[in-house]
Design an enzyme around this catalytic site. Sequence first.
Site, PDB file in Angstrom:
ATOM      1  N   ASP A  99      88.244  37.884 115.292  1.00 54.78           N
ATOM      2  CA  ASP A  99      86.911  38.265 115.752  1.00 54.78           C
ATOM      3  C   ASP A  99      86.580  37.369 116.953  1.00 54.78           C
ATOM      4  O   ASP A  99      86.661  36.148 116.840  1.00 54.78           O
ATOM      5  CB  ASP A  99      85.922  38.000 114.609  1.00 54.78           C
ATOM      6  CG  ASP A  99      84.668  38.821 114.716  1.00 54.78           C
ATOM      7  OD1 ASP A  99      84.130  39.201 113.645  1.00 54.78           O
ATOM      8  OD2 ASP A  99      84.239  39.107 115.850  1.00 54.78           O
ATOM      9  N   ASP A 200      83.132  41.329 119.477  1.00 53.19           N
ATOM     10  CA  ASP A 200      81.764  41.316 118.972  1.00 53.19           C
ATOM     11  C   ASP A 200      80.753  41.775 120.023  1.00 53.19           C
ATOM     12  O   ASP A 200      80.818  41.339 121.172  1.00 53.19           O
ATOM     13  CB  ASP A 200      81.448  39.861 118.578  1.00 53.19           C
ATOM     14  CG  ASP A 200      80.080  39.688 118.017  1.00 53.19           C
ATOM     15  OD1 ASP A 200      79.865  40.139 116.883  1.00 53.19           O
ATOM     16  OD2 ASP A 200      79.207  39.126 118.709  1.00 53.19           O
ATOM     17  N   GLU A 251      83.202  46.360 118.781  1.00 50.61           N
ATOM     18  CA  GLU A 251      81.995  46.546 117.995  1.00 50.61           C
ATOM     19  C   GLU A 251      80.920  47.024 118.960  1.00 50.61           C
ATOM     20  O   GLU A 251      80.463  46.268 119.820  1.00 50.61           O
ATOM     21  CB  GLU A 251      81.516  45.263 117.319  1.00 50.61           C
ATOM     22  CG  GLU A 251      80.375  45.546 116.373  1.00 50.61           C
ATOM     23  CD  GLU A 251      79.313  44.460 116.284  1.00 50.61           C
ATOM     24  OE1 GLU A 251      79.098  43.732 117.254  1.00 50.61           O
ATOM     25  OE2 GLU A 251      78.710  44.352 115.213  1.00 50.61           O
ATOM     26  N   HIS A 315      79.982  42.695 107.156  1.00 50.51           N
ATOM     27  CA  HIS A 315      79.198  41.484 106.860  1.00 50.51           C
ATOM     28  C   HIS A 315      77.774  41.567 107.387  1.00 50.51           C
ATOM     29  O   HIS A 315      76.954  40.678 107.141  1.00 50.51           O
ATOM     30  CB  HIS A 315      79.923  40.269 107.447  1.00 50.51           C
ATOM     31  CG  HIS A 315      79.960  40.308 108.936  1.00 50.51           C
ATOM     32  ND1 HIS A 315      80.696  41.256 109.630  1.00 50.51           N
ATOM     33  CD2 HIS A 315      79.322  39.571 109.852  1.00 50.51           C
ATOM     34  CE1 HIS A 315      80.506  41.074 110.923  1.00 50.51           C
ATOM     35  NE2 HIS A 315      79.675  40.071 111.088  1.00 50.51           N
ATOM     36  N   ASP A 316      77.478  42.610 108.160  1.00 47.47           N
ATOM     37  CA  ASP A 316      76.117  42.781 108.700  1.00 47.47           C
ATOM     38  C   ASP A 316      75.348  43.863 107.968  1.00 47.47           C
ATOM     39  O   ASP A 316      74.165  44.062 108.248  1.00 47.47           O
ATOM     40  CB  ASP A 316      76.171  43.219 110.183  1.00 47.47           C
ATOM     41  CG  ASP A 316      76.693  42.134 111.089  1.00 47.47           C
ATOM     42  OD1 ASP A 316      77.256  42.488 112.143  1.00 47.47           O
ATOM     43  OD2 ASP A 316      76.549  40.952 110.745  1.00 47.47           O
TER      44      ASP A 316
HETATM   45  O1  TEU Z   1      76.624  42.056 115.378  1.00 45.72           O
HETATM   46  C1  TEU Z   1      76.128  42.756 116.526  1.00 45.72           C
HETATM   47  C2  TEU Z   1      74.809  43.334 116.153  1.00 45.72           C
HETATM   48  O2  TEU Z   1      73.997  42.700 115.566  1.00 45.72           O
HETATM   49  C3  TEU Z   1      74.581  44.764 116.368  1.00 45.72           C
HETATM   50  O3  TEU Z   1      75.718  45.359 116.956  1.00 45.72           O
HETATM   51  C4  TEU Z   1      74.386  45.339 114.988  1.00 45.72           C
HETATM   52  O4  TEU Z   1      75.395  44.811 114.128  1.00 45.72           O
HETATM   53  C5  TEU Z   1      74.595  46.821 115.045  1.00 45.72           C
HETATM   54  O5  TEU Z   1      73.591  47.321 115.856  1.00 45.72           O
HETATM   55  C6  TEU Z   1      74.532  47.365 113.644  1.00 45.72           C
HETATM   56  O6  TEU Z   1      73.273  47.123 113.116  1.00 45.72           O
HETATM   57  C7  TEU Z   1      77.579  41.074 115.749  1.00 45.72           C
HETATM   58  C8  TEU Z   1      78.078  40.381 114.493  1.00 45.72           C
HETATM   59  O7  TEU Z   1      78.709  41.330 113.648  1.00 45.72           O
HETATM   60  C9  TEU Z   1      76.890  39.715 113.831  1.00 45.72           C
HETATM   61  O8  TEU Z   1      77.281  39.098 112.593  1.00 45.72           O
HETATM   62  C10 TEU Z   1      76.336  38.651 114.779  1.00 45.72           C
HETATM   63  O9  TEU Z   1      75.165  38.075 114.208  1.00 45.72           O
HETATM   64  C11 TEU Z   1      75.967  39.288 116.132  1.00 45.72           C
HETATM   65  O10 TEU Z   1      77.003  40.128 116.655  1.00 45.72           O
HETATM   66  C12 TEU Z   1      75.755  38.202 117.180  1.00 45.72           C
HETATM   67  O11 TEU Z   1      77.005  37.633 117.487  1.00 45.72           O
END
Ligand code: TEU
Length: 546
Positions: A99, A200, A251, A315-316
């Site tokens: 990641d 990310d 992502e 994880h989100d």
């Molecule tokens: O997440 C990115 C983010 O918050 C958005 O893309 C969101 O996940 C998406 O709209 C779905 O709701 C990444 C990581 O996965 C997250 O854990 C971090 O907190 C964030 O970036 C900041 O690095």
Amino acid sequence: EHIKKWWKEAVVYQVYWRSFYDSNGDGYGDMEGLIHKLDYIRELGVDIIWLNPIYDSPDLDNGYDISGYETVMPKAGTMEVWEKLLAEVHARGMKLIMDLVVNHTSDRHPWFLESKSSRDNPKRDWYIWKDAKDGEAPNNWRSYFSPSTWEWDEQTEQYYFHSFAVEQPDLNWANPELREEIYRTMTYWMDKGIDGFRLDAIALLAKPDGFPDADNPADIHYLTNHPGLHDYMREMNERVFRHYDIVTVGETAFVTPEEGLKFVGEDRRELNMLFHFEVCDEMPSWDMLRFKDIQRRWYKGLWGKGSNSQFLNNHDHTRQVTRFGNDGPYRVESAKLLATMLHTLPGIPYIYQGEEIGMTGVRFDSIEDYDDIAMRNRYDEEVAKGGDPQEVLLRLQPLSRDNSRTPMQWDDSAYAGFTTGTPWIKVNPNYAEINVAQDLADPSSVYRYYQQLIALRKNNEVMVYGDFEELPEWLEDEHLYVYTRTLGETRWLIVLNHSDETSFIRLSSEYIGPTRKLLISNYAVSEAESVDRIVLRPHEARIYEL
Ligand code: TEU
């Protein structure tokens, strides 16, 4: 018309290492612990491990606030342990994708400390600094984790831009020197032998000229997909990715199929695979009609041109059996139904740790039990505006990212066998009933079902490359999802009952032929079953070979 690739035939398993297995009793999972559990992951049958960030970090956003790209966060272990992890993953015939967060760094990264030290520091322009506008922030944007994307710096009397937390200043991708440094660090990890990156928040790299105000500051789509983004992606591919046999996953929040194709079109030379969030962002709870519509649009937009992923949690996002299924009386059937759907829809399936034993979301009694910076900031903001603390807590609980971050439930011993210390976040109280030991001992467990599903994929290319088509009778059904996958002479029929009620499906003759064979189901199916009328019990899933 499909170009065959190893990663297109893969199943990905996401390891949120800090919640996976703690090898040294400090209450955090770690890479040594992950090494101890690699056989468990391998036996599932997965091919690729996606490892959440392990780089040096103050850990305010659980590793997504990087302060050193080429050093390892002590909580996770050491570079030596990381090298051992990579070797052990490869020794088991699996691949490791890392990641990587390049939209922003921690505010304690040396680059930012230099950048903020003075207006004429050589790294000033590695981040985004702006003068106040009429004594206020340069525009009215909200960030993902705070009321404004702008933070005032007293010392140099300018604002800096952050898409996420105040402690996560965005890098200035318009600066070619910064981009070169990122490509160098990517090459550093590539040369260590990793098998790819999960990139990310990659749709945020480009920023709009002048940072105009948003009509609706609450609708944060304005953070993503600005002109220039794909120039960066193509340069990234040119400078790094294309020189290695790897897989790159973007992502990408708030993309449409048309925008998504720009990232992963086979002719685009940018990324290999999309990890988009239309379901997780636009569907707060289960809505089969909306889900079908999303799947149709993405199939139409990408199939045969670029690769997509299939997932319903990470994880989100809270655990799928709780958010989109039934985590009560039908938890096991529902977990297997969702898995059958994700593994038979077109796209590469991702398994988030614990999903394979049907782990569920969590409800902690107090805000103090929650760790997630997104949730804590939102809670503070809403209570500060006069919200009733208990009401705000209850409203934020269902979608809190901590729902998916409670420790992996290994057995029914203290702390679910995750740690011999005190876990950094509470264990879900249902660990005595839901754990790996239980599932490994039960031939009809969720884990065993996932093993069978993944084994099917290994032996049937139709799951990977087969065309997708819904049966017209059920397009508008709000519970039943009925579709085929076809590759050459091989044709599969998938029937899913996404409800707590029993339903039935009457099939026309073309789905009833003498060769029809039940490949897998999450209930015992009697052979006496009448061939043209299938009764589907609550959350029942079946795959037939026609
Ligand atoms: O997440 C990115 C983010 O918050 C958005 O893309 C969101 O996940 C998406 O709209 C779905 O709701 C990444 C990581 O996965 C997250 O854990 C971090 O907190 C964030 O970036 C900041 O690095």
